[in-house]
Design a protein around this motif. Structure first.
Motif, PDB file in Angstrom:
ATOM      1  N   ALA A 185       0.830  -1.213   0.000  1.00  0.00           N
ATOM      2  CA  ALA A 185       0.000   0.000   0.000  1.00  0.00           C
ATOM      3  C   ALA A 185       0.862   1.260   0.000  1.00  0.00           C
ATOM      4  O   ALA A 185       1.925   1.315   0.618  1.00  0.00           O
ATOM      5  CB  ALA A 185      -0.914   0.008   1.216  1.00  0.00           C
ATOM      6  N   ASP A 186       0.385   2.286  -0.698  1.00  0.00           N
ATOM      7  CA  ASP A 186       1.044   3.583  -0.692  1.00  0.00           C
ATOM      8  C   ASP A 186       0.426   4.410   0.428  1.00  0.00           C
ATOM      9  O   ASP A 186      -0.668   4.964   0.289  1.00  0.00           O
ATOM     10  CB  ASP A 186       0.850   4.281  -2.038  1.00  0.00           C
ATOM     11  N   LEU A 187       1.118   4.473   1.556  1.00  0.00           N
ATOM     12  CA  LEU A 187       0.633   5.155   2.747  1.00  0.00           C
ATOM     13  C   LEU A 187       1.494   6.377   3.075  1.00  0.00           C
ATOM     14  O   LEU A 187       1.558   6.808   4.223  1.00  0.00           O
ATOM     15  CB  LEU A 187       0.627   4.180   3.930  1.00  0.00           C
ATOM     16  N   ARG A 188       2.137   6.920   2.070  1.00  0.00           N
ATOM     17  CA  ARG A 188       2.986   8.086   2.299  1.00  0.00           C
ATOM     18  C   ARG A 188       2.173   9.255   2.855  1.00  0.00           C
ATOM     19  O   ARG A 188       1.087   9.560   2.373  1.00  0.00           O
ATOM     20  CB  ARG A 188       3.667   8.505   0.995  1.00  0.00           C
ATOM     21  N   ARG A 198       4.625   1.500   1.547  1.00  0.00           N
ATOM     22  CA  ARG A 198       5.402   2.745   1.563  1.00  0.00           C
ATOM     23  C   ARG A 198       4.786   3.679   2.598  1.00  0.00           C
ATOM     24  O   ARG A 198       3.669   4.169   2.412  1.00  0.00           O
ATOM     25  CB  ARG A 198       5.410   3.390   0.181  1.00  0.00           C
ATOM     26  N   LEU A 199       5.541   3.918   3.673  1.00  0.00           N
ATOM     27  CA  LEU A 199       5.076   4.777   4.754  1.00  0.00           C
ATOM     28  C   LEU A 199       5.989   5.991   4.915  1.00  0.00           C
ATOM     29  O   LEU A 199       6.109   6.553   6.004  1.00  0.00           O
ATOM     30  CB  LEU A 199       5.019   3.977   6.056  1.00  0.00           C
ATOM     31  N   ASP A 200       6.615   6.398   3.826  1.00  0.00           N
ATOM     32  CA  ASP A 200       7.510   7.545   3.878  1.00  0.00           C
ATOM     33  C   ASP A 200       6.767   8.790   4.366  1.00  0.00           C
ATOM     34  O   ASP A 200       5.670   9.104   3.879  1.00  0.00           O
ATOM     35  CB  ASP A 200       8.105   7.826   2.492  1.00  0.00           C
ATOM     36  N   LEU A 203      10.043   3.238   5.468  1.00  0.00           N
ATOM     37  CA  LEU A 203       9.648   4.120   6.567  1.00  0.00           C
ATOM     38  C   LEU A 203      10.509   5.379   6.589  1.00  0.00           C
ATOM     39  O   LEU A 203      10.760   5.960   7.641  1.00  0.00           O
ATOM     40  CB  LEU A 203       9.785   3.361   7.896  1.00  0.00           C
ATOM     41  N   ARG A 204      10.929   5.812   5.432  1.00  0.00           N
ATOM     42  CA  ARG A 204      11.799   6.995   5.359  1.00  0.00           C
ATOM     43  C   ARG A 204      11.099   8.221   5.937  1.00  0.00           C
ATOM     44  O   ARG A 204       9.976   8.546   5.552  1.00  0.00           O
ATOM     45  CB  ARG A 204      12.194   7.280   3.908  1.00  0.00           C
ATOM     46  N   ARG A 205      11.767   8.864   6.889  1.00  0.00           N
ATOM     47  CA  ARG A 205      11.288  10.106   7.513  1.00  0.00           C
ATOM     48  C   ARG A 205       9.919   9.924   8.200  1.00  0.00           C
ATOM     49  O   ARG A 205       9.217  10.901   8.447  1.00  0.00           O
ATOM     50  CB  ARG A 205      11.238  11.257   6.503  1.00  0.00           C
ATOM     51  N   ALA A 206       9.540   8.686   8.484  1.00  0.00           N
ATOM     52  CA  ALA A 206       8.289   8.438   9.215  1.00  0.00           C
ATOM     53  C   ALA A 206       8.490   8.737  10.700  1.00  0.00           C
ATOM     54  O   ALA A 206       9.577   8.534  11.241  1.00  0.00           O
ATOM     55  CB  ALA A 206       7.843   6.993   9.029  1.00  0.00           C
ATOM     56  N   ASP A 207       7.458   9.226  11.348  1.00  0.00           N
ATOM     57  CA  ASP A 207       7.503   9.500  12.781  1.00  0.00           C
ATOM     58  C   ASP A 207       6.947   8.283  13.513  1.00  0.00           C
ATOM     59  O   ASP A 207       5.745   8.009  13.469  1.00  0.00           O
ATOM     60  CB  ASP A 207       6.669  10.751  13.099  1.00  0.00           C
ATOM     61  N   LEU A 208       7.820   7.552  14.185  1.00  0.00           N
ATOM     62  CA  LEU A 208       7.444   6.288  14.829  1.00  0.00           C
ATOM     63  C   LEU A 208       7.458   6.387  16.352  1.00  0.00           C
ATOM     64  O   LEU A 208       7.323   5.370  17.036  1.00  0.00           O
ATOM     65  CB  LEU A 208       8.421   5.183  14.394  1.00  0.00           C
ATOM     66  N   ARG A 209       7.585   7.549  16.893  1.00  0.00           N
ATOM     67  CA  ARG A 209       7.761   7.698  18.340  1.00  0.00           C
ATOM     68  C   ARG A 209       6.614   7.078  19.137  1.00  0.00           C
ATOM     69  O   ARG A 209       5.448   7.225  18.785  1.00  0.00           O
ATOM     70  CB  ARG A 209       7.924   9.174  18.694  1.00  0.00           C
ATOM     71  N   SER A 234      14.417  -3.104   5.539  1.00  0.00           N
ATOM     72  CA  SER A 234      13.445  -2.019   5.455  1.00  0.00           C
ATOM     73  C   SER A 234      14.205  -0.699   5.400  1.00  0.00           C
ATOM     74  O   SER A 234      15.322  -0.596   5.901  1.00  0.00           O
ATOM     75  CB  SER A 234      12.500  -2.028   6.659  1.00  0.00           C
ATOM     76  N   SER A 235      13.599   0.307   4.807  1.00  0.00           N
ATOM     77  CA  SER A 235      14.255   1.610   4.704  1.00  0.00           C
ATOM     78  C   SER A 235      13.813   2.488   5.866  1.00  0.00           C
ATOM     79  O   SER A 235      12.642   2.847   5.973  1.00  0.00           O
ATOM     80  CB  SER A 235      13.903   2.281   3.369  1.00  0.00           C
ATOM     81  N   LEU A 236      14.766   2.816   6.739  1.00  0.00           N
ATOM     82  CA  LEU A 236      14.485   3.631   7.910  1.00  0.00           C
ATOM     83  C   LEU A 236      15.210   4.976   7.860  1.00  0.00           C
ATOM     84  O   LEU A 236      15.200   5.708   8.856  1.00  0.00           O
ATOM     85  CB  LEU A 236      14.909   2.885   9.174  1.00  0.00           C
ATOM     86  N   ARG A 237      15.799   5.307   6.733  1.00  0.00           N
ATOM     87  CA  ARG A 237      16.589   6.529   6.657  1.00  0.00           C
ATOM     88  C   ARG A 237      15.740   7.748   7.032  1.00  0.00           C
ATOM     89  O   ARG A 237      14.671   7.979   6.460  1.00  0.00           O
ATOM     90  CB  ARG A 237      17.164   6.723   5.254  1.00  0.00           C
ATOM     91  N   GLY A 238      16.202   8.493   8.009  1.00  0.00           N
ATOM     92  CA  GLY A 238      15.508   9.714   8.412  1.00  0.00           C
ATOM     93  C   GLY A 238      14.298   9.493   9.289  1.00  0.00           C
ATOM     94  O   GLY A 238      13.617  10.459   9.653  1.00  0.00           O
ATOM     95  N   ALA A 239      13.998   8.229   9.655  1.00  0.00           N
ATOM     96  CA  ALA A 239      12.833   7.975  10.514  1.00  0.00           C
ATOM     97  C   ALA A 239      13.055   8.604  11.888  1.00  0.00           C
ATOM     98  O   ALA A 239      14.171   8.636  12.412  1.00  0.00           O
ATOM     99  CB  ALA A 239      12.595   6.481  10.651  1.00  0.00           C
TER     100      ALA A 239
END
Length: 204
Positions: free
Chosen positions: A117-120, A138-140, A159-165, A177-182
């Motif tokens: 799913a495209d969840l950007r 995609r959760l960018d 998960l690029r630049r995603a806020d996961l706090r 998985s892509s976590l760059r900038g998360a």
């Protein structure tokens, strides 16, 4: 009617209906196949869709609260700018859907699937999402704050630049998985380090 292999076994069909802007509060639909139905800007509190399928429907701009779409299949359907507050979508699968600007606050989306799913830039807050399949999603730049993703699948998830706090993350392979900038909190940073195989110790 969708085949049982693609979704729930439905017993009736609603086709080409126009429910644009309608208040669906208190309605209950069980094992219904909705095909080419326009729900645009529909609202509702306490709406129940159980074991239903939505194929090529329009749910853009819907506003549902304290409602249920459990064990459903949502396919080739637009949910642009849809909002779900305190809703239960347990066991629901989304396939080839438009999810731009989706906003979810509270509720339970566990045991479902959003594969590919495209969840950007979508927003999830205080949502229970246990064992949710997000493979290839995609959760960018999405916001997933204070959610529970334990037991979920994040294989090849971006998960690029995603806020996961404050979100409970499942066991997964960070290298896949892509976590760059998360954006993560210190507890999550330590967990990700451990998942990478690092031996995290306090200073002597």
């Amino acid at each position: 009617m969708p085949s049982a292999s693609r979704g729930p076994a439905t017993t009736s069909v609603v086709r080409d209906a126009d429910w644009d802007g309608e208040d669906l509060s208190g309605q209950e639909h069980v094992a219904v196949a909705f095909v080419d139905v326009d729900f645009t800007d529909a609202t509702g509190t306490g709406v129940v869709f159980d074991g239903c399928s939505f194929v090529n429907c329009r749910l853009g701009g819907v506003r549902f609260s304290d409602s249920s779409l459990s064990n459903c299949l949502v396919s080739d359907t637009s949910l642009f700018d849809a909002e779900f507050r305190g809703c239960r979508l347990v066991g629901t699968t989304f396939e080839e859907c438009r999810l731009d600007s989706l906003r979810v606050v509270g509720g339970d989306w566990s045991f479902g699937a959003l594969r590919g799913a495209d969840l950007r830039k979508t927003h999830f807050e205080d949502v229970r999402m246990r064992e949710l399949d997000l493979t290839d999603a995609r959760l960018d730049e999405a916001s997933l704050r204070n959610c529970d993703l334990s037991g979920g699948q994040l294989n090849r998830t971006s998960l690029r630049r995603a806020d996961l706090r404050a979100t409970e993350l499942p066991a997964f392979e960070p290298a896949e998985s892509s976590l760059r900038g998360a954006i993560v909190d210190p507890h999550q940073a330590m967990r990700i380090a451990e998942l990478l195989g690092l031996d995290v110790r306090p200073l002597d």
